[in-house]
Motif scaffolding. Structure first.
Motif, PDB file in Angstrom:
ATOM      1  N   VAL A  85      -5.739   3.785 -11.130  1.00  9.86           N
ATOM      2  CA  VAL A  85      -4.705   4.723 -10.700  1.00  9.86           C
ATOM      3  C   VAL A  85      -3.663   4.844 -11.800  1.00  9.86           C
ATOM      4  CG1 VAL A  85      -2.982   5.268  -8.943  1.00  9.86           C
ATOM      5  CG2 VAL A  85      -5.070   4.041  -8.304  1.00  9.86           C
TER       6      VAL A  85
ATOM      7  N   VAL B 262       0.861  -1.184   0.000  1.00 12.84           N
ATOM      8  CA  VAL B 262       0.000   0.000   0.000  1.00 12.84           C
ATOM      9  C   VAL B 262       0.892   1.226   0.000  1.00 12.84           C
ATOM     10  CG1 VAL B 262      -1.873   1.228   1.143  1.00 12.84           C
ATOM     11  CG2 VAL B 262      -1.754  -1.264   1.307  1.00 12.84           C
TER      12      VAL B 262
ATOM     13  N   ILE C 104      -2.940   4.060  -1.959  1.00  8.42           N
ATOM     14  CA  ILE C 104      -2.894   3.464  -3.295  1.00  8.42           C
ATOM     15  C   ILE C 104      -2.512   1.993  -3.155  1.00  8.42           C
ATOM     16  CG2 ILE C 104      -1.818   3.538  -5.577  1.00  8.42           C
ATOM     17  CD1 ILE C 104      -1.221   6.486  -5.091  1.00  8.42           C
ATOM     18  N   TYR C 105      -3.305   1.129  -3.782  1.00  6.94           N
ATOM     19  CA  TYR C 105      -3.032  -0.304  -3.800  1.00  6.94           C
ATOM     20  C   TYR C 105      -2.481  -0.652  -5.188  1.00  6.94           C
ATOM     21  CZ  TYR C 105      -6.065  -0.385   0.342  1.00  6.94           C
ATOM     22  OH  TYR C 105      -6.631  -0.157   1.581  1.00  6.94           O
TER      23      TYR C 105
ATOM     24  N   LEU D 266      -4.151   9.517   1.391  1.00  4.39           N
ATOM     25  CA  LEU D 266      -4.414   8.788   0.160  1.00  4.39           C
ATOM     26  C   LEU D 266      -3.720   7.430   0.234  1.00  4.39           C
ATOM     27  CD1 LEU D 266      -5.350   8.470  -2.806  1.00  4.39           C
ATOM     28  CD2 LEU D 266      -3.255   9.684  -3.488  1.00  4.39           C
TER      29      LEU D 266
ATOM     30  N   SER E  48     -13.054   7.054  -3.285  1.00  2.40           N
ATOM     31  CA  SER E  48     -12.380   5.881  -3.843  1.00  2.40           C
ATOM     32  C   SER E  48     -12.192   6.066  -5.338  1.00  2.40           C
ATOM     33  CB  SER E  48     -13.186   4.606  -3.558  1.00  2.40           C
ATOM     34  OG  SER E  48     -14.493   4.700  -4.111  1.00  2.40           O
TER      35      SER E  48
ATOM     36  N   GLY F 239       3.112   1.838  -8.427  1.00  2.00           N
ATOM     37  CA  GLY F 239       2.436   2.964  -7.803  1.00  2.00           C
ATOM     38  C   GLY F 239       3.276   4.183  -7.722  1.00  2.00           C
TER      39      GLY F 239
ATOM     40  N   TYR G 167      -5.381  14.127  -9.003  1.00  2.00           N
ATOM     41  CA  TYR G 167      -4.525  14.244  -7.827  1.00  2.00           C
ATOM     42  C   TYR G 167      -4.270  15.711  -7.476  1.00  2.00           C
ATOM     43  CZ  TYR G 167      -0.514  14.036  -4.765  1.00  2.00           C
ATOM     44  OH  TYR G 167       0.339  14.210  -3.702  1.00  2.00           O
TER      45      TYR G 167
ATOM     46  N   ALA H 181      -7.474   2.900  -5.401  1.00  2.00           N
ATOM     47  CA  ALA H 181      -7.038   3.834  -4.377  1.00  2.00           C
ATOM     48  C   ALA H 181      -8.236   4.281  -3.561  1.00  2.00           C
ATOM     49  CB  ALA H 181      -6.335   5.036  -4.999  1.00  2.00           C
ATOM     50  N   SER H 182      -7.964   4.679  -2.335  1.00  2.00           N
ATOM     51  CA  SER H 182      -9.010   5.202  -1.451  1.00  2.00           C
ATOM     52  C   SER H 182      -8.446   6.388  -0.686  1.00  2.00           C
ATOM     53  CB  SER H 182      -9.504   4.127  -0.473  1.00  2.00           C
ATOM     54  OG  SER H 182      -8.445   3.697   0.367  1.00  2.00           O
TER      55      SER H 182
END
Length: 308
Positions: A274, A136, A148-149, A146, A270, A308, A256, A155-156
């Motif tokens: 990404v 993550v 990011i997976y 923020l 969410s 990411g 972003y 992303a959440s």
């Protein structure tokens, strides 16, 4: 009759006001699920165990002082004729051993505990498991978080969802000033700094709901930079990821830029996709040389699958 009623009123008794004040102070001391006293993973459990051991060892010095001070004052009071008066007394070998030896022993034990447990609880140390760690990427903003997976390409914002029984590796940075990510029930606290990447390894041992927050003051929205942390089953985590993907919202450089503006969100957001390299781009804005080193990492580096 009126005077008697006033005398018999509950708060007219001498012990009533101290008791009422005590009850008022204790009214806010309710236990809260998700804090460090209710660990949800092995890292937080070890930290709580270390805290309890440290407190118990310090009580070896504190408790005798609290107990003996009033006893000695009472025994050597002016009206006690049985107390021995020795104006020429100046030294006791065994008393010196007790006064200095016990604190030295406690300090040595606490030093050994701090050294061994600090190395054992190194936030950069991966958690041994047969499962592949969930990566993550965390970006601290004003005043939101923020997540990011990269492996799931979702992303959440202001919501961290983690599967139970799977190690998690958080890589953190900040898009503004230095911040501190605090996950009391999972892994404690670690700083996130602009232009740098810090890491935190953790594992959720059971399902539940806790919270995370920023503990480094960063402006007027500091008190609202808190988010829920949900630890769910692997199946529930998969369902959550698919739900995010179905939303169709894209997190790119334009989105972003809007998200990073100083603001407090009313509810979590969410994104179902990404833009690759977003996390590294955030680091590059504050430290171009750091981003260059990330790009030059060898193929065998732990983050070779990091998009990411």
């Amino acid at each position: 009759m009126a005077d008697r009623a006033v005398r018999d009123a509950p708060l007219s008794r001498p012990w009533a006001w101290p008791m009422a004040a005590t009850c008022l102070l204790l009214a806010g001391c309710t236990a809260r699920q998700g804090d460090f006293l209710h660990p949800q993973g092995p890292v937080a459990a070890e930290e709580l165990h270390l805290l309890v051991l440290t407190v118990l060892w310090m009580l070896i010095v504190v408790v005798p002082v609290l107990v003996l001070t009033p006893l000695l004052a009472w025994h050597f009071r002016r009206g006690n004729s049985r107390a021995t008066y020795r104006p020429q007394w100046e030294f006791s070998f065994w008393l010196e051993i007790l006064v200095w030896g016990v604190p030295v022993l406690v300090v040595l034990v606490l030093g050994v505990l701090a050294w061994t447990q600090t190395r054992r609880l190194d936030p950069y140390r991966p958690i041994a498991s047969r499962s592949v760690p969930l990566k993550v990427r965390v970006i601290g903003m004003d005043w939101k978080w923020l997540f990011i997976y990269p492996g799931q390409h979702v992303a959440s914002v202001n919501e961290l969802v983690l599967p139970v029984g799977r190690p998690v590796q958080l890589s953190m940075t900040s898009s503004t000033v230095m911040q501190a990510l605090f996950l009391p029930s999972l892994a404690g606290q670690i700083y996130a700094m602009p232009g740098m990447r810090t890491r935190l390894n953790l594992l959720a041992a059971r399902t539940g709901r806790s919270f995370g927050e920023n503990t480094q003051y960063n402006g007027m929205g500091f008190q609202d930079q808190r988010f829920p942390v949900r630890t769910v089953s692997p199946l529930q985590f998969h369902v959550w990821v698919e739900k995010l993907r179905s939303s169709g919202q894209m997190l790119g450089s334009v989105q972003y830029a809007q998200l990073s503006r100083p603001s407090v969100l009313a509810r979590p957001e969410s994104f179902g996709a990404v833009e690759p390299g977003l996390f590294r781009a955030v680091i590059a804005r504050s430290c171009p040389s750091c981003a260059a080193r990330l790009r030059e990492r060898p193929a065998s580096a732990p983050d070779k699958d990091d998009h990411g």
